[in-house]
Structure formats: C-alpha cells, structure tokens
Write an enzyme that holds these catalytic residues in place. Structure first.
Site, PDB file in Angstrom:
ATOM      1  N   GLY A 137       0.808  -1.212   0.000  1.00 34.07           N
ATOM      2  CA  GLY A 137       0.000   0.000   0.000  1.00 34.07           C
ATOM      3  C   GLY A 137       0.843   1.264   0.000  1.00 34.07           C
ATOM      4  O   GLY A 137       1.822   1.394  -0.739  1.00 34.07           O
ATOM      5  N   CYS A 138       0.458   2.201   0.856  1.00 31.39           N
ATOM      6  CA  CYS A 138       1.134   3.493   0.906  1.00 31.39           C
ATOM      7  C   CYS A 138       2.565   3.388   1.404  1.00 31.39           C
ATOM      8  O   CYS A 138       3.376   4.289   1.165  1.00 31.39           O
ATOM      9  CB  CYS A 138       0.346   4.453   1.801  1.00 31.39           C
TER      10      CYS A 138
END
Length: 361
Positions: A137-138
């Site tokens: 993800g981030c």
C-alpha cells in the site's frame, strides 16, 4: 553510499476539487445517516484538488473488475514511460545504466509485471532485474527506496529505477457506504512517480541506513477485501492514531547512530491525512511547518499512496534542496501497520540544485 536522485512526478489531467467532492457526497448520499460526519471528515482532510485518470462521471461508474483492471494497464502503459525518461534525465543516466527496476502499485494488477513491459519497450537491458511490490500500500514507496538501497549495498556500482504508479480512483466502489469509505472517496488521488537510486554519484539524499517497523496486531486496520467487484478498501477508525506507535519507532531507529529524529534538517513522510502529520509534529516535538512538503502534496494531490514521498521529495528539490551533509528522514506508512524508514544526508555534485521544473508533464 546509494543516492536517491530527483524524482519525476506526473498527475492525470482530470481534476476534482474539494467543493465538487462535497457536492457529490451530498448528492449521492443524501439519505446517509452519517452524511454530516462524512462531510466534516472530508472537509478536514485539507485536500483542495485531486487528479483522476478519467472524468468523474466515468469514475463513478463500475463497469466490473475486468474492465477496470484493463483501464489500469492501459493508463499505466500510456503514462509511465514519459515519467521514467524524466527520472533518468534527472539522474543523468539512460535505461542501459539501470540494473534493477522496482515497480510499486496497489491499485491494479498485471502479470507479467509492468517491469517486464518496461524492459521490452524502453531499451533496458535484458539482464535488468525486476522487483514488483504490490501489497504494501502506501508504505511501498518507502519500501522501494529501502530495497534499492539494499541492492546498491550488495552491488555498489548498481543503479535502481523506482516506479510508483497509483490510480486510486479505479478502486471506487459505489456500494461501500461506511463513513471510512466516504472519507476515502474524498481523500485519495492518482499519480505516477519515478526516481533513480544511484550506487555512485548523483545529487539528492544519500541513504545511510534503512529499517522497517510493524505494529503488532494491526493487520485489519488497513486492508483490501478482494471480491468479484475488485478491491474494496477497508479503513479502521483507529488508523489516524497510529503515529503514537510509529513516531517512537522512528526515534528508536535513529538513536543507535546518534541521530536525534527531532533535530534533523528535512523530513519527507507519507501524507495519509492531516492527523498523521499533526501527530508526528506532536510526538516528535516539531513545528507543523516541518512537514510542509508533505502537507503541500496532501493539499494539491490528496493521498496518492506510494507516490506521496516522491512528490514531497520533489518539492524539496524545487525549494533548492538542502545544504550538503544536511540530515533527514524519509518514511512511508501503510498496511500492516507498517513503517518503512530511511535516514540519509544531502549530497550534491553541484553547488546548487537545477532550476525547479513543473511537478507534472
């Protein structure tokens, strides 16, 4: 030591403003029992504009996961090469000089990875190694920097290309009506970021060391539900408070090297939302202005997932860079809950960083 050079950033041409986002929420969810709360949360993000790979009227439709993923692949192949070329120019290298491509994305899926397509179409050597990262993800932007650093530690003369391609708007799910989902619909944006890590030479952040930290028993706080309709983003209400756990991890990583994380010269961190940045200021005893580059990214782009830290770093370059030997930290946060952290010093082959260029082509 490996040097993270100036990133290249590109954002799509379709723009949605804060006011348009709020109007859409009022129109689409007029009967939602928690509409006022959702509107308040969206308004408090500080996001003023976001960029989308397709017009908002198309973004709001769900033609099915097959069509959406095909759109992801088509848009990536159309948009990534130009950003790669600019990143290579910034690093004063060519595709033939690259030994590893790290491709990070959590908003679409391809196999073979985009790395194979890039090697086949952009004159990279057939021996170029590939490292796709799809499930961080981030945090993946930070992980990409750290894995590039590791590679250059093993192969000191090597060069690594990082590509972060995030089309968050292609994850919109019209049936997900939780407050966290409505907030996400007003927070995330689309962007592509590329940067080169040079094993020798280069201007930018010379990575001194890197590390990772996982907060135990938080796996369900940020996650995807993978269903017939694609990826369904799940965001726990406890996520905004994670800096209480991750700020100490950042401090603990720096202290063995006699670095005080509260007394560094520059900070490039993931802008997941204003609470993340406010809490970092609080727990590290820093002025809010310390995270101005991340705040600017959040305001102008929204949360662009793994591309955030590269966009924030480009803003430091636009600001003239830092003094030689200035110390700083780069940190990405994402599911797990995971932090990917790098410590580095500014290095320059020139007296000044080149004149600022526009953030997007």
């Amino acid at each position: 030591m490996a040097t993270l050079c100036r990133p290249a950033i590109a954002v799509p041409e379709h723009v949605i403003t804060r006011e348009q986002t709020l109007d859409l929420a009022r129109t689409l969810h007029a009967d939602h029992p928690q509409l006022e709360l959702a509107l308040r949360l969206i308004g408090n993000t500080g996001v003023q504009t976001r960029h989308l790979v397709q017009p908002i009227e198309d973004t709001l439709k769900h033609p099915g996961f097959t069509v959406r993923n095909a759109r992801y692949e088509r848009e990536a192949k159309a948009r990534v090469p130009a950003v790669v070329r600019r990143a290579l120019d910034h690093a004063e290298l060519t595709a033939r000089d690259i030994d590893l491509i790290v491709y990070v994305s959590c908003t679409g899926f391809m196999m073979p990875s985009m790395t194979a397509w890039l090697i086949n179409t952009m004159d990279f050597r057939n021996e170029t190694r590939q490292l796709p990262i799809a499930q961080l993800g981030c945090a993946a932007g930070g992980a990409a920097i750290n894995r590039a650093h590791d590679f250059c530690q093993a192969y000191p003369e090597a060069n690594v290309l990082i590509v972060a391609c995030e089309f968050c708007s292609l994850l919109y799910q019209p049936t997900d009506l939780g407050v966290g989902n409505l907030l996400s619909n007003g927070l995330f944006g689309d962007a592509i970021a590329c940067a080169v890590v040079r094993g020798e030479g280069g201007t930018g952040v010379r990575i001194e060391r890197n590390g990772s930290h996982l907060v135990p028993d938080t796996e369900e706080w940020i996650s995807y539900g993978v269903r017939e309709t694609g990826f369904h983003f799940i965001l726990d209400k406890r996520v905004p408070g994670t800096m209480a756990m991750l700020a100490p991890a950042m401090r603990d990583m720096a202290e063995p090297y006699q670095w005080d994380v509260s007394e560094l010269d520059f900070y490039i961190v993931h802008a997941g939302g204003p609470r993340i940045l406010d809490d970092l200021s609080h727990y590290l005893g820093l002025a809010p202005e310390t995270f101005r580059y991340s705040r600017e990214t959040l305001t102008e782009r929204g949360n662009i997932a793994s591309a955030v830290i590269f966009d924030a770093l480009e803003r430091l370059f636009q600001d003239g860079g830092a003094d030689d030997s200035a110390r700083g930290i780069i940190a990405g946060f994402g599911p797990g809950i995971t932090a990917e952290i790098a410590l580095g010093t500014w290095t320059s082959d020139r007296e000044r960083v080149p004149v600022a260029m526009p953030l997007s082509a």
